[in-house]
Design a protein around this motif. Sequence first.
Motif, PDB file in Angstrom:
ATOM      1  N   THR A 184       5.759   0.765  -8.240  1.00  0.00           N
ATOM      2  CA  THR A 184       6.545  -0.430  -8.641  1.00  0.00           C
ATOM      3  C   THR A 184       7.528  -0.058  -9.836  1.00  0.00           C
ATOM      4  N   SER A 185       8.261  -0.698 -10.351  1.00  0.00           N
ATOM      5  CA  SER A 185       9.077  -0.382 -11.420  1.00  0.00           C
ATOM      6  C   SER A 185       8.341   0.061 -12.394  1.00  0.00           C
ATOM      7  N   ASP A 186       7.099  -0.151 -12.625  1.00  0.00           N
ATOM      8  CA  ASP A 186       6.311   0.578 -13.644  1.00  0.00           C
ATOM      9  C   ASP A 186       5.366   1.693 -13.164  1.00  0.00           C
ATOM     10  N   PRO A 187       5.568   2.953 -13.393  1.00  0.00           N
ATOM     11  CA  PRO A 187       5.029   3.902 -12.721  1.00  0.00           C
ATOM     12  C   PRO A 187       3.722   3.993 -12.700  1.00  0.00           C
ATOM     13  N   ALA A 188       2.904   3.232 -13.715  1.00  0.00           N
ATOM     14  CA  ALA A 188       1.406   2.952 -13.799  1.00  0.00           C
ATOM     15  C   ALA A 188       1.007   1.978 -12.872  1.00  0.00           C
ATOM     16  N   VAL A 189       1.897   1.121 -12.164  1.00  0.00           N
ATOM     17  CA  VAL A 189       1.607   0.049 -11.403  1.00  0.00           C
ATOM     18  C   VAL A 189       1.888   0.290  -9.867  1.00  0.00           C
ATOM     19  N   PHE A 190       0.815   0.047  -9.005  1.00  0.00           N
ATOM     20  CA  PHE A 190       1.206   0.131  -7.534  1.00  0.00           C
ATOM     21  C   PHE A 190       0.925  -1.091  -6.919  1.00  0.00           C
ATOM     22  N   ALA A 191       1.679  -1.339  -5.654  1.00  0.00           N
ATOM     23  CA  ALA A 191       1.521  -2.567  -4.841  1.00  0.00           C
ATOM     24  C   ALA A 191       1.231  -1.997  -3.377  1.00  0.00           C
ATOM     25  N   ILE A 192       0.233  -2.648  -2.815  1.00  0.00           N
ATOM     26  CA  ILE A 192      -0.073  -2.220  -1.657  1.00  0.00           C
ATOM     27  C   ILE A 192      -0.316  -3.716  -0.510  1.00  0.00           C
ATOM     28  N   GLY A 193      -0.237  -3.245   0.614  1.00  0.00           N
ATOM     29  CA  GLY A 193      -0.360  -4.525   1.638  1.00  0.00           C
ATOM     30  C   GLY A 193       0.420  -5.598   1.613  1.00  0.00           C
ATOM     31  N   GLU A 194       0.395  -6.640   2.031  1.00  0.00           N
ATOM     32  CA  GLU A 194       1.266  -7.640   2.387  1.00  0.00           C
ATOM     33  C   GLU A 194       2.188  -8.294   1.200  1.00  0.00           C
ATOM     34  N   CYS A 195       1.887  -7.987  -0.137  1.00  0.00           N
ATOM     35  CA  CYS A 195       2.486  -8.212  -1.254  1.00  0.00           C
ATOM     36  C   CYS A 195       3.615  -7.188  -1.600  1.00  0.00           C
ATOM     37  N   ALA A 196       3.690  -6.349  -0.776  1.00  0.00           N
ATOM     38  CA  ALA A 196       4.527  -5.152  -1.348  1.00  0.00           C
ATOM     39  C   ALA A 196       5.863  -5.241  -0.365  1.00  0.00           C
ATOM     40  N   VAL A 197       6.780  -4.964  -0.860  1.00  0.00           N
ATOM     41  CA  VAL A 197       7.993  -4.581  -0.094  1.00  0.00           C
ATOM     42  C   VAL A 197       8.465  -3.443   0.016  1.00  0.00           C
ATOM     43  N   VAL A 198       8.456  -2.784   1.027  1.00  0.00           N
ATOM     44  CA  VAL A 198       8.757  -1.074   1.033  1.00  0.00           C
ATOM     45  C   VAL A 198       9.514  -0.918   2.245  1.00  0.00           C
ATOM     46  N   HIS A 199      10.517  -0.213   2.279  1.00  0.00           N
ATOM     47  CA  HIS A 199      11.579   0.079   3.324  1.00  0.00           C
ATOM     48  C   HIS A 199      12.307  -1.314   3.486  1.00  0.00           C
ATOM     49  N   HIS A 200      12.346  -1.981   2.509  1.00  0.00           N
ATOM     50  CA  HIS A 200      13.146  -3.247   2.414  1.00  0.00           C
ATOM     51  C   HIS A 200      12.254  -4.249   3.477  1.00  0.00           C
ATOM     52  N   MET A 201      11.043  -4.153   3.489  1.00  0.00           N
ATOM     53  CA  MET A 201      10.422  -5.063   4.506  1.00  0.00           C
ATOM     54  C   MET A 201       8.939  -5.332   3.970  1.00  0.00           C
ATOM     55  N   ILE A 202       8.384  -6.320   4.634  1.00  0.00           N
ATOM     56  CA  ILE A 202       7.017  -6.634   4.392  1.00  0.00           C
ATOM     57  C   ILE A 202       6.191  -6.303   5.708  1.00  0.00           C
ATOM     58  N   TYR A 203       5.040  -5.371   5.485  1.00  0.00           N
ATOM     59  CA  TYR A 203       4.631  -5.145   6.689  1.00  0.00           C
ATOM     60  C   TYR A 203       3.244  -5.997   7.017  1.00  0.00           C
ATOM     61  N   GLY A 204       3.541  -7.090   7.986  1.00  0.00           N
ATOM     62  CA  GLY A 204       2.485  -7.919   7.684  1.00  0.00           C
ATOM     63  C   GLY A 204       1.237  -7.458   9.018  1.00  0.00           C
ATOM     64  N   LEU A 205       0.932  -6.235   9.036  1.00  0.00           N
ATOM     65  CA  LEU A 205      -0.232  -5.844   9.930  1.00  0.00           C
ATOM     66  C   LEU A 205      -1.153  -5.208   8.917  1.00  0.00           C
ATOM     67  N   VAL A 206      -2.406  -5.322   9.434  1.00  0.00           N
ATOM     68  CA  VAL A 206      -3.441  -4.345   8.424  1.00  0.00           C
ATOM     69  C   VAL A 206      -3.430  -2.872   8.712  1.00  0.00           C
ATOM     70  N   ALA A 207      -2.942  -2.503   9.901  1.00  0.00           N
ATOM     71  CA  ALA A 207      -2.818  -0.912  10.048  1.00  0.00           C
ATOM     72  C   ALA A 207      -1.982  -0.056   8.883  1.00  0.00           C
ATOM     73  N   PRO A 208      -0.639  -0.729   8.746  1.00  0.00           N
ATOM     74  CA  PRO A 208       0.179  -0.049   7.517  1.00  0.00           C
ATOM     75  C   PRO A 208      -0.455  -0.383   6.465  1.00  0.00           C
ATOM     76  N   GLY A 209      -1.092  -1.733   5.964  1.00  0.00           N
ATOM     77  CA  GLY A 209      -1.719  -1.787   4.617  1.00  0.00           C
ATOM     78  C   GLY A 209      -2.894  -0.842   4.422  1.00  0.00           C
ATOM     79  N   TYR A 210      -3.526  -0.452   5.515  1.00  0.00           N
ATOM     80  CA  TYR A 210      -4.546   0.681   5.434  1.00  0.00           C
ATOM     81  C   TYR A 210      -3.846   2.158   4.879  1.00  0.00           C
TER      82      TYR A 210
END
Lengths: 118, 839
Positions: free
Chosen positions: B274-300
């Motif tokens: 995230t904008s804080d290097p000590a904080v990560f976000a994964i799964g459906e709460c994260a916007v990566v590549h300008h999108m939300i990946y709403g499937l479990v496999a990319p979350g994993y």
Amino acid sequence: METLFAEKEELTWYLACRVEDVPADGGACVLINGHQIAIYNFARRGEWYATDNECPHRQQMALSRGMIGSQGDEPKVACPFHKKTFSLQTGQCLNDDGYQIMTFPVKVTDGMVYIGVE
Amino acid sequence: MNTNEVMHVVVVGNGMVGYKFCEKLVAKQKNGPRFRLTVFGEEPRVAYDRVHLSAYFDGKTAEDLTMAPESWYAENDIQLYLTDPVVDIDRERKEVRSHHGMVVPYDYLVLATGSGAFVPPIAGVEKDGVFVYRTIEDLDLIQSYAKRARKGAVMGGGLLGLEAAKALLDLGLETAHVIEFAPRLMPRQIDDAGSGILQRQLEALGLNIHLSKSTQEITGDDTIKGIQFADGSSLEVDMLIISAGIRPRDELAKSTGLDTHTRGGIVVDNFLQTSDPAVFAIGECAVVHHMIYGLVAPGYEMAEVVAARLMGEQKEFKPYDMSTKLKLIGVDVASFGDPFIAEPSCRTIAYENKAKGVYKRINISADGKTLLGGILVGDADQYNMLLQTCKNKTILPPDPEDLILGSRGGEEAGAGVMGLPDDALICSCEAITKAMLCHEIGEKGHTTIDSLKKATKACTGCGGCTPLVKDLIQGVQKQQGHYVRNVLCEHIDYTRQELLDLVKMNSLKTFDDVLDTFGKGDGCEVCKPAVASILASLWNENILEKGRATIQDSNDRFLANIQKGGTYSVVPRIPGGEITPDKLIVIGQVAKKYGLYTKITGGQRIDLFGAHVGDLPLIWEELINAGFESGHAYGKSLRTVKSCVGSTWCRFGVQDSVSFAIEVEDRYKGVRSPHKIKSGVSGCIRECAEAQSKDFGIIATEKGWNLYVGGNGGSKPQHAQLLASDVDKETCIRYIDRFLMFYIKTADPLTRTATWMNKMEGGMTYLKAVVVDDVLGIADDLEREMQLLVDTFKCEWKEVVDNPELRKRFAHFVNVPEQKDPTVEFESLREMKRAKEWK
């Protein structure tokens, strides 16, 4: 169980059964000193073998009920449970390196089968 | 940071992705730096499989859905706080504060807060009877409310919405509606035509589908009474499930000043930071590549990337392929690559079969060379192949429509697995390419699935690649010019079919004779039972005589099925499943006397477990005296002929299926064959005997009987195919005689009829020509050979019971025949017993 004679210091020969108790080209189980031993009458080769009756894979007392045969020249027995095969000469498992069984010398005299146990 | 101290990772959220992160970090820590893990979860239970949430209404329990039990967290030193969401993050001090007031410092923070159901701002959504479909608690509420509801609706025709609609049907609602705002179902995955086919299929299952419907208001006082749409129409419902999409849970990130997206979601870079290097976000709460990946496999995959980076590995989250294949209420739906790209950017080929409910579309590059994407509805068998072709940019054959229609005559389409490039990923679980597999098959000689599994681990994960790998084995061998001839083993260099003919022509009756004449060495556990089966199929002499006992598999040798611990199970024949009260009593008495565990089998008979080998002749003596015969449950031979009760009792039955089943079972009992044979007879088209899942199955019609062949259950179920229709009993029996004998004479060892027919060139058409039209002119021979087996039937167990020499072989110790195997142990189980679990 009758002790016949001791050949080497540590080897004792036990009377196991009669020849006709073990089917030709098959096996049978005998109880010797509380130990289950499988005896094989490899009639096709004119040879006799003896091993542990227990298959070490799942600790089943079943090798005497397995089919015997050969792999190349090596005589072998296949456990009826999951077909692990063991060399009758060395006791080494031939299709899974992790397993080994004991083998015992066999003598046949006057229609009687004897097994040498250390 | 002080590297001597163990660093502390706090995970916020205990959903599927949050759990997966823990699992991956725990696994990686086995050989690397160690972290201390603390997990906060908002829900009262540990992470569970949300993807299969609907299974909860299908009989699965919350425990079944659990990813790992609570004890797993303790065993791995993970501090787990449930029902305790994190409410505040102090990024200056690097600590989190939970709802219950726990303050925990962190070195790294992983936000896996997932998403919540998106509830559109519609008047009345707060009314009783309106639900979302997200957690087990939601499902519990829905379940209890559904008891007093008759009409239900789901808002949202996406994947989850349709799952929820299925749940409404499962819960027993009289009417279930699906309301979708878009003009089609599953708008993210499929196009209008695909949606049309899917809609028909779903309507056939009892769902009412309403498309292009904008909901204006939910009506009723405190409780929902109906739904009012913008177009003036309305629906009367007692309950509504809202499944209109997801809303990323970014409120915590927002409140602590992390960058979030205007449309929701925590913004992260390719490393999930995230904008804080000590904080990560994964799964459906994260916007990566300008999108939300709403499937479990990319979350994993995100969980993997963060776990890897914490361990010091270089890993990046790359754009993830969103191709999916799923079974939706029994209907295959798949999309891959770019499913929606349209002309003129590409060329589109579509195939639609409304009668069969199948729609297929492929999008091909404008130059006709590569596959860009596509959609499959109703039949997704080609999904894997198409996905590989698409991903690998394989050059397409001149007639790309063959990809979805199959090759229609002429040369085989060039886009089979052999057409894939060498670096095509065949097994994605283990990252194994086509080149690696070809090398193992061609150079190392691993030409079976089993040996390839051992050599490469392919097919050991999800198993989805197995069909491709099988094709590859055949393809490579064919390429090498091998005529694939399945010889028995190192001792006998003939196929089973060749050997059977040779043994017959030379009238050989013992294994030694066969081996001396046509083999070498001493035989083995492969050729011995194969020869035993051939001898029995040809001559039908007692399998335990003339030295044949020791060439039988253990089960045949002791005429019983060996079980865990070395005891045996006993199955008397109960033809057609029909049994008198007297015989039932005898089975009960015998079971009681010998302390046997009893169970009704899948084939309508009774199995008695836990018999010592020495007791078998005694048990059978009693059974035979009561009129029973061997059930051959141990043999590669006819097992049972299952039957429904038919016209004798059933108000729908059109023929007497039980009598016919008994006749058929009595005819083919004891016939040895390459593998076991199962049969069934149904008294009407309702097919209660499941005859179409049998090697041969018979279904009554108004005019006679339909005969189906080549079905089987097991790990790869296959339906039997129609061989003859409306035939009389005599004709039916004649065809079965021919079919079975043809199978017995030509199949490879341990090959069921289904597999045998699948491999047969010409398949069903050819089989019909042989069995019905007798194009080979062998029908009379086949019938005669079968008649010989029928006429020479003897109950093997009766022969053993009556023969003292054979009886003697049933002892554990030949030197102390009266003693049972002392190592046999049982445990008690529901007033009976079971075999002790092996180590």
